[in-house]
Design a protein around this motif. Structure first.
Motif, short mmCIF file in Angstrom:
data_model
loop_
_atom_site.label_atom_id
_atom_site.label_comp_id
_atom_site.label_asym_id
_atom_site.label_seq_id
_atom_site.Cartn_x
_atom_site.Cartn_y
_atom_site.Cartn_z
N ASN A 45 0.82 -1.21 0.00
CA ASN A 45 0.00 0.00 0.00
C ASN A 45 0.85 1.27 0.00
O ASN A 45 0.48 2.27 -0.61
CB ASN A 45 -0.98 -0.01 1.17
CG ASN A 45 -2.17 -0.88 0.88
OD1 ASN A 45 -2.83 -0.72 -0.14
ND2 ASN A 45 -2.46 -1.82 1.76
N MET A 48 1.98 1.64 -3.51
CA MET A 48 0.83 2.09 -4.30
C MET A 48 0.60 3.59 -4.11
O MET A 48 0.29 4.29 -5.08
CB MET A 48 -0.42 1.30 -3.89
CG MET A 48 -1.66 1.69 -4.66
SD MET A 48 -1.50 1.57 -6.44
CE MET A 48 -1.30 -0.17 -6.62
N HIS A 52 0.47 6.31 -7.00
CA HIS A 52 -0.76 7.10 -7.12
C HIS A 52 -0.48 8.59 -7.09
O HIS A 52 -1.16 9.37 -7.76
CB HIS A 52 -1.74 6.69 -6.01
CG HIS A 52 -3.12 7.15 -6.25
ND1 HIS A 52 -3.69 8.20 -5.57
CD2 HIS A 52 -4.06 6.73 -7.14
CE1 HIS A 52 -4.91 8.39 -6.01
NE2 HIS A 52 -5.16 7.52 -6.96
N MET A 85 -3.50 -2.39 -8.10
CA MET A 85 -4.64 -2.12 -7.23
C MET A 85 -5.53 -3.35 -7.10
O MET A 85 -5.98 -3.68 -6.00
CB MET A 85 -5.46 -0.94 -7.78
CG MET A 85 -4.73 0.38 -7.73
SD MET A 85 -5.61 1.65 -8.65
CE MET A 85 -6.38 2.51 -7.30
N ASP A 89 -6.24 -5.61 -3.66
CA ASP A 89 -7.60 -5.88 -3.18
C ASP A 89 -7.85 -7.38 -3.04
O ASP A 89 -8.40 -7.84 -2.04
CB ASP A 89 -8.64 -5.28 -4.14
CG ASP A 89 -8.70 -3.77 -4.07
OD1 ASP A 89 -8.18 -3.18 -3.10
OD2 ASP A 89 -9.27 -3.17 -5.01
#
Length: 100
Positions: A45, A48, A52, A85, A89
């Motif tokens: 994360n 990420m 992002h 992503m 998940d």
């Protein structure tokens, strides 16, 4: 300011790292190493978030009226980001299943 190629490569780098870490998290969960699994998910994360930020900068620039050159490399970078992503998940769900 970074060029579109460099931004694309940063998104690919951090998105790829995030995906790989999410896969590592799943591997740890498969052998009941849930602390390591959660650590890898947290790292995924974080990677990420880095990817992002680059994407968000592009979007904000375009919203300000800056022209963004859409190149195949940028599309490839977006694919990496969306793939990462999705894997994150799914990793979260798979880890929860292994905990049960």
């Amino acid at each position: 300011m970074m060029g579109i190629e460099e931004i694309s490569f940063q998104i690919i780098l951090y998105g790829g790292n995030a995906r790989a870490l999410a896969m590592e998290a799943i591997q740890h969960a498969k052998v009941d190493e849930f602390d390591l699994s959660e650590q890898k998910l947290q790292e995924a994360n974080e990677e990420m978030s880095k990817a992002h930020r680059y994407q968000t900068d592009l979007i904000q620039g375009e919203a300000r009226g800056e022209e963004i050159e859409i190149r195949l490399l940028l599309i490839h970078a977006q694919d990496h980001l969306m793939n990462a992503m999705t894997v994150i998940d799914l990793a979260e769900e798979i880890i929860e299943l292994h905990k049960k």
